[in-house]
Write a protein that holds these residues in place. Structure first.
Motif, PDB file in Angstrom:
ATOM      1  N   SER A 128       0.827  -1.201   0.000  1.00 17.16           N
ATOM      2  CA  SER A 128       0.000   0.000   0.000  1.00 17.16           C
ATOM      3  C   SER A 128       0.870   1.263   0.000  1.00 17.16           C
ATOM      4  O   SER A 128       2.048   1.234   0.352  1.00 17.16           O
ATOM      5  CB  SER A 128      -0.897   0.014   1.239  1.00 17.16           C
ATOM      6  OG  SER A 128      -1.721  -1.124   1.291  1.00 17.16           O
ATOM      7  N   LEU A 129       0.269   2.378  -0.401  1.00 19.53           N
ATOM      8  CA  LEU A 129       0.890   3.707  -0.334  1.00 19.53           C
ATOM      9  C   LEU A 129       2.175   3.782  -1.157  1.00 19.53           C
ATOM     10  O   LEU A 129       3.128   4.468  -0.782  1.00 19.53           O
ATOM     11  CB  LEU A 129       1.179   4.091   1.127  1.00 19.53           C
ATOM     12  CG  LEU A 129       0.035   3.904   2.128  1.00 19.53           C
ATOM     13  CD1 LEU A 129       0.460   4.370   3.524  1.00 19.53           C
ATOM     14  CD2 LEU A 129      -1.219   4.626   1.689  1.00 19.53           C
ATOM     15  N   TYR A 130       2.179   3.123  -2.297  1.00 21.73           N
ATOM     16  CA  TYR A 130       3.384   3.098  -3.137  1.00 21.73           C
ATOM     17  C   TYR A 130       3.827   4.510  -3.518  1.00 21.73           C
ATOM     18  O   TYR A 130       4.961   4.914  -3.261  1.00 21.73           O
ATOM     19  CB  TYR A 130       3.119   2.261  -4.401  1.00 21.73           C
ATOM     20  CG  TYR A 130       4.006   2.629  -5.566  1.00 21.73           C
ATOM     21  CD1 TYR A 130       5.298   2.133  -5.664  1.00 21.73           C
ATOM     22  CD2 TYR A 130       3.564   3.512  -6.557  1.00 21.73           C
ATOM     23  CE1 TYR A 130       6.132   2.505  -6.714  1.00 21.73           C
ATOM     24  CE2 TYR A 130       4.385   3.892  -7.598  1.00 21.73           C
ATOM     25  CZ  TYR A 130       5.666   3.390  -7.682  1.00 21.73           C
ATOM     26  OH  TYR A 130       6.486   3.771  -8.703  1.00 21.73           O
ATOM     27  N   GLY A 131       2.943   5.267  -4.153  1.00 20.00           N
ATOM     28  CA  GLY A 131       3.336   6.577  -4.665  1.00 20.00           C
ATOM     29  C   GLY A 131       3.636   7.585  -3.581  1.00 20.00           C
ATOM     30  O   GLY A 131       4.611   8.346  -3.662  1.00 20.00           O
ATOM     31  N   SER A 132       2.812   7.613  -2.541  1.00 15.64           N
ATOM     32  CA  SER A 132       3.028   8.599  -1.474  1.00 15.64           C
ATOM     33  C   SER A 132       4.253   8.247  -0.633  1.00 15.64           C
ATOM     34  O   SER A 132       4.914   9.141  -0.097  1.00 15.64           O
ATOM     35  CB  SER A 132       1.782   8.722  -0.601  1.00 15.64           C
ATOM     36  OG  SER A 132       1.388   7.475  -0.072  1.00 15.64           O
ATOM     37  N   SER A 133       4.589   6.966  -0.519  1.00 17.23           N
ATOM     38  CA  SER A 133       5.797   6.610   0.232  1.00 17.23           C
ATOM     39  C   SER A 133       7.058   6.986  -0.544  1.00 17.23           C
ATOM     40  O   SER A 133       8.085   7.336   0.049  1.00 17.23           O
ATOM     41  CB  SER A 133       5.811   5.127   0.596  1.00 17.23           C
ATOM     42  OG  SER A 133       5.903   4.310  -0.557  1.00 17.23           O
ATOM     43  N   ALA A 134       6.992   6.938  -1.870  1.00 13.83           N
ATOM     44  CA  ALA A 134       8.115   7.425  -2.674  1.00 13.83           C
ATOM     45  C   ALA A 134       8.282   8.925  -2.463  1.00 13.83           C
ATOM     46  O   ALA A 134       9.402   9.441  -2.343  1.00 13.83           O
ATOM     47  CB  ALA A 134       7.893   7.106  -4.144  1.00 13.83           C
ATOM     48  N   LYS A 171      13.033   9.710  -6.614  1.00  7.57           N
ATOM     49  CA  LYS A 171      13.162  11.116  -7.008  1.00  7.57           C
ATOM     50  C   LYS A 171      11.871  11.896  -6.753  1.00  7.57           C
ATOM     51  O   LYS A 171      11.881  13.137  -6.755  1.00  7.57           O
ATOM     52  CB  LYS A 171      13.540  11.218  -8.483  1.00  7.57           C
ATOM     53  CG  LYS A 171      14.901  10.620  -8.818  1.00  7.57           C
ATOM     54  CD  LYS A 171      15.185  10.702 -10.318  1.00  7.57           C
ATOM     55  CE  LYS A 171      16.502  10.032 -10.670  1.00  7.57           C
ATOM     56  NZ  LYS A 171      16.752  10.055 -12.150  1.00  7.57           N
ATOM     57  N   ALA A 172      10.766  11.168  -6.536  1.00  8.26           N
ATOM     58  CA  ALA A 172       9.498  11.841  -6.248  1.00  8.26           C
ATOM     59  C   ALA A 172       9.591  12.685  -4.986  1.00  8.26           C
ATOM     60  O   ALA A 172       8.812  13.624  -4.787  1.00  8.26           O
ATOM     61  CB  ALA A 172       8.373  10.817  -6.111  1.00  8.26           C
ATOM     62  N   LYS A 173      10.551  12.378  -4.118  1.00  2.75           N
ATOM     63  CA  LYS A 173      10.733  13.144  -2.881  1.00  2.75           C
ATOM     64  C   LYS A 173      11.037  14.605  -3.160  1.00  2.75           C
ATOM     65  O   LYS A 173      10.751  15.479  -2.325  1.00  2.75           O
ATOM     66  CB  LYS A 173      11.859  12.502  -2.053  1.00  2.75           C
ATOM     67  CG  LYS A 173      12.044  13.101  -0.673  1.00  2.75           C
ATOM     68  CD  LYS A 173      13.136  12.372   0.098  1.00  2.75           C
ATOM     69  CE  LYS A 173      13.327  12.992   1.489  1.00  2.75           C
ATOM     70  NZ  LYS A 173      14.400  12.305   2.245  1.00  2.75           N
ATOM     71  N   GLU A 174      11.597  14.883  -4.324  1.00  5.55           N
ATOM     72  CA  GLU A 174      11.906  16.270  -4.680  1.00  5.55           C
ATOM     73  C   GLU A 174      10.644  17.121  -4.765  1.00  5.55           C
ATOM     74  O   GLU A 174      10.709  18.351  -4.676  1.00  5.55           O
ATOM     75  CB  GLU A 174      12.659  16.301  -6.005  1.00  5.55           C
ATOM     76  CG  GLU A 174      14.011  15.579  -5.959  1.00  5.55           C
ATOM     77  CD  GLU A 174      14.646  15.415  -7.335  1.00  5.55           C
ATOM     78  OE1 GLU A 174      14.086  15.967  -8.309  1.00  5.55           O
ATOM     79  OE2 GLU A 174      15.694  14.733  -7.431  1.00  5.55           O
ATOM     80  N   GLY A 175       9.487  16.462  -4.911  1.00  6.77           N
ATOM     81  CA  GLY A 175       8.228  17.189  -4.996  1.00  6.77           C
ATOM     82  C   GLY A 175       7.785  17.825  -3.696  1.00  6.77           C
ATOM     83  O   GLY A 175       6.804  18.581  -3.666  1.00  6.77           O
ATOM     84  N   GLN A 176       8.489  17.556  -2.593  1.00  9.59           N
ATOM     85  CA  GLN A 176       8.132  18.158  -1.306  1.00  9.59           C
ATOM     86  C   GLN A 176       8.410  19.658  -1.263  1.00  9.59           C
ATOM     87  O   GLN A 176       7.848  20.372  -0.432  1.00  9.59           O
ATOM     88  CB  GLN A 176       8.909  17.488  -0.178  1.00  9.59           C
ATOM     89  CG  GLN A 176       8.561  16.045   0.072  1.00  9.59           C
ATOM     90  CD  GLN A 176       9.364  15.472   1.237  1.00  9.59           C
ATOM     91  OE1 GLN A 176       9.807  16.199   2.114  1.00  9.59           O
ATOM     92  NE2 GLN A 176       9.550  14.154   1.240  1.00  9.59           N
ATOM     93  N   GLN A 177       9.240  20.124  -2.164  1.00  8.72           N
ATOM     94  CA  GLN A 177       9.668  21.520  -2.136  1.00  8.72           C
ATOM     95  C   GLN A 177       8.483  22.474  -2.187  1.00  8.72           C
ATOM     96  O   GLN A 177       7.570  22.320  -3.003  1.00  8.72           O
ATOM     97  CB  GLN A 177      10.608  21.795  -3.307  1.00  8.72           C
ATOM     98  CG  GLN A 177      11.217  23.188  -3.299  1.00  8.72           C
ATOM     99  CD  GLN A 177      12.216  23.382  -4.423  1.00  8.72           C
ATOM    100  OE1 GLN A 177      12.415  22.504  -5.253  1.00  8.72           O
ATOM    101  NE2 GLN A 177      12.861  24.534  -4.447  1.00  8.72           N
ATOM    102  N   ASN A 178       8.479  23.437  -1.297  1.00  6.74           N
ATOM    103  CA  ASN A 178       7.492  24.530  -1.231  1.00  6.74           C
ATOM    104  C   ASN A 178       6.118  24.112  -0.699  1.00  6.74           C
ATOM    105  O   ASN A 178       5.225  24.948  -0.601  1.00  6.74           O
ATOM    106  CB  ASN A 178       7.297  25.197  -2.603  1.00  6.74           C
ATOM    107  CG  ASN A 178       8.559  25.866  -3.111  1.00  6.74           C
ATOM    108  OD1 ASN A 178       9.305  26.467  -2.331  1.00  6.74           O
ATOM    109  ND2 ASN A 178       8.819  25.750  -4.405  1.00  6.74           N
TER     110      ASN A 178
END
Length: 437
Positions: A128-134, A171-178
């Motif tokens: 579960s939570l594949y995308g959000s955990s990335a 690399k999805a973690k980079e989306g946390q910015q702002n």
């Protein structure tokens, strides 16, 4: 202008497009899931709102504001097989309606994003939570690479088929910015709100989960020639755990489930040599959750000794209790009060993408709408249309309030600077919140 009835109509249209007589069929990374995504993209294209897929396969739509500081509304279009018409997709389409409303007023003061998280359910590959955990950073590529569906298709291949490269997912973690805050609307998937006669609820956080295997090992023997008093029956010890977990749950005001039981050799003419059960335990308080797992182990060892068998424990998965941001919980309660006239605060037993976002240190809150019969992951899943419309109205009010909160309290601060978001539940606050059930 916000039109909650339009959200209901779009939900029905999506049900017609991606469901059948057995329920919703939007399993992640399948053709129906792609059709659901295309449905959403068409709506965004009509609004002129751009979107892009991140390296993990999450779809982000961006309504640019005067500031890069961002408020995110999230959900997931994927479903379990034969699922319900609201689970996940209500979040996304309600968020779409909120973006429409804000866009109609001109350029917002901050940027708003709508995210469709990839594979929240984990229905196909068991994670579960594949995308959000990335996105949150709690993601291990090598572990994911081992996952296969029931047909033997590796997750990595399924992702490749829809244009996603597994090794790039972190690399999805980079989306946390702002990102300054995160909101998620969801059906409750339980009976609490219906039992109280309430349409909406403010969610305190998601419970912690401990998942383990317990394997009892005895000795196979002939079922006809072996006296009862000399058997080393692995199933006897495992069977005693069934009642025990209910007692553990009662002592701690938590929940415990034995979800599967496998025996070997698994034939009618043999005493059970080996029996493996899976245990799922959940609580909003970290200390109570730890105590529940310890008591389960103690009981298993006791039953093994009584039955003259051995016991082994295996780790499956765990996540700590996640409490949502207190300011946002208050804002959610206010939005519900203004919409429905009464509000209740409750924890979430099921896990949601919001938990992963909160783990990343981003201030988060969820809004629940009542589920009829408390049923979800089933074709009979349902919510009164008037309650769906109320939930969209409340989400709109919540969004406006949180925009103001961001401008007043979080402008220019990154996730690491936010307090109280995604912290593990303490003994006192967690127990107090659990009692709201």
């Amino acid at each position: 202008m916000l039109s909650p009835s339009r959200t209901v109509e779009e939900l029905k249209a999506l049900r017609e497009l991606t469901g059948d007589a057995n329920g919703a069929q939007r399993v992640a990374f399948t053709e129906k899931w792609l059709a659901a995504r295309a449905f959403l993209k068409d709506k965004l294209d009509a609004l002129g709102i751009p979107y892009e897929m991140d390296p993990a396969g999450n779809l982000w739509a961006t309504l640019k504001g005067k500031s890069d500081t961002t408020l995110v509304i999230g959900g997931h279009l994927d479903s379990v097989p034969n699922g319900g018409w609201l689970d996940g997709c209500l979040n996304v389409l309600a968020g779409l309606e909120v973006l429409r409303d804000i866009q109609s007023r001109g350029t917002p003061d901050i940027t708003l994003k709508l995210v469709d998280w990839a594979d929240e359910e984990g229905a196909r590959f068991g994670r579960s939570l594949y995308g959000s955990s990335a996105f949150s950073g709690y993601f291990d590529v090598e572990t994911m690479r081992k996952l296969k569906d029931r047909d033997g298709v590796p997750l990595e291949d399924a992702l490749q088929n829809v244009g996603i490269t597994l090794s790039d997912a972190p690399k999805a973690k980079e989306g946390q910015q702002n990102i300054a805050a995160y909101l998620e609307l969801h059906i409750e998937q339980g009976p609490v709100l219906e039992g109280m006669g309430l349409p909406l609820g403010a969610v305190l956080g998601t419970v912690g989960v401990e998942r383990h295997t317990i394997t009892f090992k005895g000795q196979a023997a002939h079922s006809g020639s072996t006296p009862m008093n000399v058997r080393k029956d692995a199933f006897l010890a495992a069977g005693k755990m069934s009642q025990e977990i209910y007692e553990i749950a009662a002592r701690h005001n938590g929940v415990c489930t034995i979800g599967s039981c496998t025996t070997k050799p698994g034939i009618v003419t043999s005493v059970v040599e080996e029996c493996t059960i899976t245990l799922d335990q959940r609580h909003l308080d970290a200390e109570h959750l730890a105590a529940m797992w310890q008591e389960a182990q103690d009981a298993a060892r006791r039953f093994a000794e009584e039955g003259n068998v051995e016991v082994e424990f295996g780790y499956l998965w765990n996540i700590e209790p996640i409490l949502f941001h207190p300011d946002l919980i208050d804002a959610c309660a206010q939005a519900i009060q203004e919409t429905a006239g009464v509000v209740h605060r409750l924890p979430s037993g099921p896990l949601h993408d919001a938990a992963e976002v909160a783990r990343a240190g981003i201030p988060t809150v969820m809004l629940f709408v009542q589920s009829l019969r408390g049923i979800s992951h089933n074709k009979i899943e349902d919510t009164l249309e008037e309650h769906i419309e109320m939930s969209v109205t409340a989400l709109g009010k919540l969004t406006d309030q949180v925009i103001g909160w961001v401008l007043n309290h979080a402008e220019g601060r990154g996730p690491s600077d936010q307090c109280d978001a995604g912290r593990p539940a303490s003994t006192t606050s967690g127990q107090d919140r659990a009692e709201s059930l």
